[in-house]
Design a protein around this motif. Structure first.
Motif, PDB file in Angstrom:
ATOM      1  N   ILE A  36       1.341  -0.435   9.641  1.00  0.00           N
ATOM      2  CA  ILE A  36       1.965  -0.293   8.334  1.00  0.00           C
ATOM      3  C   ILE A  36       3.418  -0.720   8.514  1.00  0.00           C
ATOM      4  CG2 ILE A  36       2.564   1.309   6.475  1.00  0.00           C
ATOM      5  CD1 ILE A  36      -0.460   0.996   6.790  1.00  0.00           C
ATOM      6  N   GLN A  37       3.906  -1.571   7.623  1.00  0.00           N
ATOM      7  CA  GLN A  37       5.261  -2.109   7.740  1.00  0.00           C
ATOM      8  C   GLN A  37       6.065  -1.829   6.488  1.00  0.00           C
ATOM      9  OE1 GLN A  37       4.086  -6.177   8.076  1.00  0.00           O
ATOM     10  NE2 GLN A  37       3.742  -6.064  10.273  1.00  0.00           N
ATOM     11  N   ILE A  38       7.387  -1.746   6.649  1.00  0.00           N
ATOM     12  CA  ILE A  38       8.269  -1.630   5.499  1.00  0.00           C
ATOM     13  C   ILE A  38       8.304  -2.996   4.812  1.00  0.00           C
ATOM     14  CG2 ILE A  38      10.654  -1.269   4.754  1.00  0.00           C
ATOM     15  CD1 ILE A  38      10.933   0.642   7.172  1.00  0.00           C
ATOM     16  N   ALA A  39       8.153  -2.987   3.493  1.00  0.00           N
ATOM     17  CA  ALA A  39       8.185  -4.235   2.722  1.00  0.00           C
ATOM     18  C   ALA A  39       8.711  -3.919   1.326  1.00  0.00           C
ATOM     19  CB  ALA A  39       6.802  -4.854   2.633  1.00  0.00           C
TER      20      ALA A  39
ATOM     21  N   VAL B 261       1.977   6.891   6.579  1.00  0.00           N
ATOM     22  CA  VAL B 261       3.436   6.852   6.687  1.00  0.00           C
ATOM     23  C   VAL B 261       3.944   8.263   6.454  1.00  0.00           C
ATOM     24  CG1 VAL B 261       3.673   4.450   5.945  1.00  0.00           C
ATOM     25  CG2 VAL B 261       3.796   6.252   4.247  1.00  0.00           C
ATOM     26  N   GLU B 262       5.023   8.578   7.133  1.00  0.00           N
ATOM     27  CA  GLU B 262       5.672   9.868   6.943  1.00  0.00           C
ATOM     28  C   GLU B 262       7.153   9.604   6.745  1.00  0.00           C
ATOM     29  OE1 GLU B 262       4.609  12.218  10.349  1.00  0.00           O
ATOM     30  OE2 GLU B 262       2.484  12.125   9.848  1.00  0.00           O
TER      31      GLU B 262
ATOM     32  N   THR C 152       0.822  -1.219   0.000  1.00  0.00           N
ATOM     33  CA  THR C 152       0.000   0.000   0.000  1.00  0.00           C
ATOM     34  C   THR C 152       0.853   1.266   0.000  1.00  0.00           C
ATOM     35  OG1 THR C 152      -0.108  -0.042   2.407  1.00  0.00           O
ATOM     36  CG2 THR C 152      -1.949  -1.048   1.220  1.00  0.00           C
ATOM     37  N   THR C 153       1.981   1.241  -0.670  1.00  0.00           N
ATOM     38  CA  THR C 153       2.930   2.350  -0.571  1.00  0.00           C
ATOM     39  C   THR C 153       2.301   3.698  -0.919  1.00  0.00           C
ATOM     40  OG1 THR C 153       4.741   0.827  -1.030  1.00  0.00           O
ATOM     41  CG2 THR C 153       5.182   3.181  -1.327  1.00  0.00           C
TER      42      THR C 153
ATOM     43  N   TYR D 181       5.751   0.024   1.408  1.00  0.00           N
ATOM     44  CA  TYR D 181       5.036  -0.306   2.634  1.00  0.00           C
ATOM     45  C   TYR D 181       3.918  -1.298   2.337  1.00  0.00           C
ATOM     46  CZ  TYR D 181       7.411   3.910   4.086  1.00  0.00           C
ATOM     47  OH  TYR D 181       8.381   4.858   4.342  1.00  0.00           O
ATOM     48  N   GLN D 182       3.621  -2.113   3.337  1.00  0.00           N
ATOM     49  CA  GLN D 182       2.486  -3.010   3.247  1.00  0.00           C
ATOM     50  C   GLN D 182       1.729  -2.962   4.561  1.00  0.00           C
ATOM     51  OE1 GLN D 182       3.796  -7.075   2.620  1.00  0.00           O
ATOM     52  NE2 GLN D 182       4.077  -7.420   4.789  1.00  0.00           N
TER      53      GLN D 182
END
Length: 147
Positions: free
Chosen positions: A84-87, A26-27, A16-17, A91-92
């Motif tokens: 929200i995670q870094i992937a 996300v910021e 979902t970036t 992001y995902q």
């Protein structure tokens, strides 16, 4: 093109970036390094997942959004917290209740972004996703004017 729901860890997830950035979930600093990744609450309805920022969406606003979705879909399955995670290069978001909403690996839900909120919808729920976006934008404008 919409991203596909994928298997990730013990459950389902969606890259979902761009929508996460648009929604402010996300910021990043000027160099593109992550500074904040939101904790989100995921509500599962038939054909629709509502994701709200736990820290930035008022409880009354969440209640209005969830009640609207529940009335329209005549459903509410599970509500779970995730983040929200870094992937990869972006992001995902993990989607623990996605199967309850009827989503499976390979599905490409429409992703609607509004301030501090995402809505993932199947083809039958896209109108509802647009309605939720409108409601959230109105809520955000009112809160912005009061603040």
């Amino acid at each position: 093109m919409a991203n596909q729901i994928k298997q990730s860890g013990d459950g389902l997830a969606l890259q979902t970036t761009k929508p996460a950035r648009t929604a402010g979930l996300v910021e990043e600093d000027e160099d593109g390094n992550p500074e904040r990744q939101a904790d989100v609450r995921v509500f599962a309805f038939d054909g629709l997942l509502l994701l709200t920022d736990v820290d930035r969406v008022d409880d009354d606003d969440v209640a209005e959004l969830a009640a609207t979705a529940a009335r329209d879909t005549s459903s509410l399955h599970r509500v779970m917290d995730t983040s929200i995670q870094i992937a990869g290069n972006g992001y995902q978001v993990q989607l623990p209740p996605a199967k309850d909403a009827g989503f499976r690996v390979g599905d490409q839900p429409a992703c609607t972004a509004a301030p501090n909120m995402l809505v993932l919808a199947d083809g039958e729920s896209e109108r509802l996703a647009a309605d939720l976006e409108t409601i959230r934008r109105e809520q955000f404008a009112i809160a912005d004017n009061e603040g």
